[in-house]
Design a protein around this motif. Structure first.
Motif, PDB file in Angstrom:
ATOM      1  N   PHE A  66      72.922  11.052  23.278  1.00  0.00           N
ATOM      2  CA  PHE A  66      72.259  10.594  24.492  1.00  0.00           C
ATOM      3  C   PHE A  66      72.638   9.132  24.683  1.00  0.00           C
ATOM      4  O   PHE A  66      72.699   8.384  23.711  1.00  0.00           O
ATOM      5  CB  PHE A  66      70.738  10.736  24.367  1.00  0.00           C
ATOM      6  N   TYR A  67      72.907   8.777  25.931  1.00  0.00           N
ATOM      7  CA  TYR A  67      73.248   7.384  26.238  1.00  0.00           C
ATOM      8  C   TYR A  67      72.238   6.811  27.228  1.00  0.00           C
ATOM      9  O   TYR A  67      71.746   7.530  28.114  1.00  0.00           O
ATOM     10  CB  TYR A  67      74.651   7.289  26.849  1.00  0.00           C
ATOM     11  N   ALA A  68      71.934   5.538  27.044  1.00  0.00           N
ATOM     12  CA  ALA A  68      71.071   4.831  27.991  1.00  0.00           C
ATOM     13  C   ALA A  68      71.747   3.522  28.379  1.00  0.00           C
ATOM     14  O   ALA A  68      72.188   2.769  27.511  1.00  0.00           O
ATOM     15  CB  ALA A  68      69.703   4.562  27.375  1.00  0.00           C
ATOM     16  N   ILE A  69      71.846   3.315  29.673  1.00  0.00           N
ATOM     17  CA  ILE A  69      72.421   2.068  30.171  1.00  0.00           C
ATOM     18  C   ILE A  69      71.258   1.181  30.609  1.00  0.00           C
ATOM     19  O   ILE A  69      70.426   1.586  31.435  1.00  0.00           O
ATOM     20  CB  ILE A  69      73.376   2.279  31.369  1.00  0.00           C
ATOM     21  N   GLU A  70      71.225   0.007  30.027  1.00  0.00           N
ATOM     22  CA  GLU A  70      70.165  -0.951  30.307  1.00  0.00           C
ATOM     23  C   GLU A  70      70.719  -2.053  31.217  1.00  0.00           C
ATOM     24  O   GLU A  70      71.741  -2.660  30.895  1.00  0.00           O
ATOM     25  CB  GLU A  70      69.714  -1.545  28.962  1.00  0.00           C
ATOM     26  N   PHE A  71      70.062  -2.274  32.321  1.00  0.00           N
ATOM     27  CA  PHE A  71      70.484  -3.311  33.266  1.00  0.00           C
ATOM     28  C   PHE A  71      69.490  -4.464  33.201  1.00  0.00           C
ATOM     29  O   PHE A  71      68.285  -4.261  33.412  1.00  0.00           O
ATOM     30  CB  PHE A  71      70.536  -2.740  34.689  1.00  0.00           C
ATOM     31  N   LEU A  72      70.013  -5.656  32.938  1.00  0.00           N
ATOM     32  CA  LEU A  72      69.133  -6.821  32.805  1.00  0.00           C
ATOM     33  C   LEU A  72      68.992  -7.536  34.150  1.00  0.00           C
ATOM     34  O   LEU A  72      69.678  -7.210  35.128  1.00  0.00           O
ATOM     35  CB  LEU A  72      69.678  -7.755  31.726  1.00  0.00           C
ATOM     36  N   GLU A  73      68.117  -8.531  34.172  1.00  0.00           N
ATOM     37  CA  GLU A  73      67.747  -9.165  35.447  1.00  0.00           C
ATOM     38  C   GLU A  73      68.939  -9.767  36.196  1.00  0.00           C
ATOM     39  O   GLU A  73      68.967  -9.781  37.426  1.00  0.00           O
ATOM     40  CB  GLU A  73      66.667 -10.223  35.199  1.00  0.00           C
ATOM     41  N   ARG A  74      69.906 -10.245  35.462  1.00  0.00           N
ATOM     42  CA  ARG A  74      71.073 -10.866  36.108  1.00  0.00           C
ATOM     43  C   ARG A  74      71.812  -9.895  37.029  1.00  0.00           C
ATOM     44  O   ARG A  74      72.431 -10.301  38.004  1.00  0.00           O
ATOM     45  CB  ARG A  74      72.044 -11.352  35.015  1.00  0.00           C
ATOM     46  N   PHE A  75      71.739  -8.626  36.667  1.00  0.00           N
ATOM     47  CA  PHE A  75      72.402  -7.580  37.458  1.00  0.00           C
ATOM     48  C   PHE A  75      71.937  -7.589  38.915  1.00  0.00           C
ATOM     49  O   PHE A  75      72.743  -7.404  39.834  1.00  0.00           O
ATOM     50  CB  PHE A  75      72.122  -6.225  36.810  1.00  0.00           C
ATOM     51  N   GLU A  76      70.647  -7.826  39.115  1.00  0.00           N
ATOM     52  CA  GLU A  76      70.051  -7.738  40.470  1.00  0.00           C
ATOM     53  C   GLU A  76      70.632  -8.787  41.405  1.00  0.00           C
ATOM     54  O   GLU A  76      70.636  -8.605  42.614  1.00  0.00           O
ATOM     55  CB  GLU A  76      68.530  -7.921  40.410  1.00  0.00           C
ATOM     56  N   LYS A  77      71.108  -9.887  40.847  1.00  0.00           N
ATOM     57  CA  LYS A  77      71.593 -10.995  41.695  1.00  0.00           C
ATOM     58  C   LYS A  77      73.062 -10.825  42.086  1.00  0.00           C
ATOM     59  O   LYS A  77      73.592 -11.624  42.846  1.00  0.00           O
ATOM     60  CB  LYS A  77      71.417 -12.318  40.952  1.00  0.00           C
ATOM     61  N   MET A  78      73.700  -9.802  41.564  1.00  0.00           N
ATOM     62  CA  MET A  78      75.126  -9.625  41.824  1.00  0.00           C
ATOM     63  C   MET A  78      75.351  -8.897  43.150  1.00  0.00           C
ATOM     64  O   MET A  78      74.461  -8.213  43.648  1.00  0.00           O
ATOM     65  CB  MET A  78      75.763  -8.809  40.700  1.00  0.00           C
ATOM     66  N   SER A  79      76.567  -9.038  43.672  1.00  0.00           N
ATOM     67  CA  SER A  79      76.934  -8.286  44.875  1.00  0.00           C
ATOM     68  C   SER A  79      77.006  -6.799  44.530  1.00  0.00           C
ATOM     69  O   SER A  79      77.155  -6.433  43.349  1.00  0.00           O
ATOM     70  CB  SER A  79      78.285  -8.752  45.404  1.00  0.00           C
ATOM     71  N   ARG A  80      76.935  -5.968  45.546  1.00  0.00           N
ATOM     72  CA  ARG A  80      76.987  -4.531  45.302  1.00  0.00           C
ATOM     73  C   ARG A  80      78.313  -4.131  44.644  1.00  0.00           C
ATOM     74  O   ARG A  80      78.347  -3.279  43.759  1.00  0.00           O
ATOM     75  CB  ARG A  80      76.795  -3.776  46.622  1.00  0.00           C
ATOM     76  N   GLU A  81      79.377  -4.766  45.084  1.00  0.00           N
ATOM     77  CA  GLU A  81      80.692  -4.484  44.488  1.00  0.00           C
ATOM     78  C   GLU A  81      80.702  -4.815  42.994  1.00  0.00           C
ATOM     79  O   GLU A  81      81.146  -4.007  42.170  1.00  0.00           O
ATOM     80  CB  GLU A  81      81.777  -5.287  45.223  1.00  0.00           C
ATOM     81  N   ASP A  82      80.208  -5.994  42.655  1.00  0.00           N
ATOM     82  CA  ASP A  82      80.179  -6.371  41.237  1.00  0.00           C
ATOM     83  C   ASP A  82      79.241  -5.461  40.442  1.00  0.00           C
ATOM     84  O   ASP A  82      79.497  -5.143  39.285  1.00  0.00           O
ATOM     85  CB  ASP A  82      79.786  -7.840  41.077  1.00  0.00           C
ATOM     86  N   GLN A  83      78.145  -5.048  41.072  1.00  0.00           N
ATOM     87  CA  GLN A  83      77.238  -4.112  40.396  1.00  0.00           C
ATOM     88  C   GLN A  83      77.948  -2.796  40.093  1.00  0.00           C
ATOM     89  O   GLN A  83      77.810  -2.248  39.004  1.00  0.00           O
ATOM     90  CB  GLN A  83      76.005  -3.851  41.264  1.00  0.00           C
ATOM     91  N   ASP A  84      78.721  -2.308  41.075  1.00  0.00           N
ATOM     92  CA  ASP A  84      79.461  -1.064  40.842  1.00  0.00           C
ATOM     93  C   ASP A  84      80.447  -1.235  39.694  1.00  0.00           C
ATOM     94  O   ASP A  84      80.632  -0.327  38.871  1.00  0.00           O
ATOM     95  CB  ASP A  84      80.200  -0.626  42.109  1.00  0.00           C
TER      96      ASP A  84
END
Ligand SMILES: [Zn+2]
Length: 153
Positions: free
Chosen positions: A63-81
């Motif tokens: 099983f895998y879990a991807i954890e997204f930290l707060e910095r992720f929210e501030k990125m552009s959609r492209e960078d998030q992808d």
């Protein structure tokens, strides 16, 4: 740390996995979470796995879990992808509970896959003038396998 389920990010991940045909990824056994309150300011996301020992002990599969930290929210959609693609690339073809390392999960390979994703989604070639990676060069680099399944092997 506090963790919240992130169904919106899971949905985006599903879309990327399906579009890029990352067929080795069992979407029923990958989950996305938001982690809040991390002391690490530099980390954007992390890929966690249920390793072999715990699989055996718990009589279950990887099983895998991807954890997204707060910095992720501030990125552009492209960078998030691109971050989502990066984390997905850590999951090996075997889906066995291990990881692929940063020699493979590197900026160049993420960029190649992102452009592929962009093209499949929009039907257009993504133009980024500062680091042009032409489609022909990608194919030329992989003469035997001119499709991206190469990356999952
Ligand atoms: Zn990484």
């Amino acid at each position: 740390m506090r963790y919240e389920e992130a169904p919106d990010l899971k949905e985006r991940m599903n879309e990327i996995v399906k579009t890029l045909e990352m067929d080795h990824i069992n979407l029923d056994r990958v989950e996305c979470l938001r982690g809040k309150g991390s002391s690490s300011r530099r980390t954007i996301a992390r890929c966690h796995a249920l390793g072999k020992l715990l699989q055996k002990a718990m009589k279950t599969e990887a099983f895998y879990a991807i954890e997204f930290l707060e910095r992720f929210e501030k990125m552009s959609r492209e960078d998030q992808d691109k971050v989502i693609i990066h984390e997905l690339m850590h999951i090996p073809k075997t889906f066995g509970g291990g990881f692929r390392q940063h020699d493979f999960v590197c900026e160049k390979n993420v960029e190649i896959l992102y452009r592929r994703y962009f093209k499949l989604k929009t039907g257009e070639v993504h133009a980024v003038p500062e680091t042009p990676i032409e489609e022909e060069r990608i194919v030329a680099a992989i003469p035997e396998r001119p499709n991206l399944f190469y990356f999952w092997r």
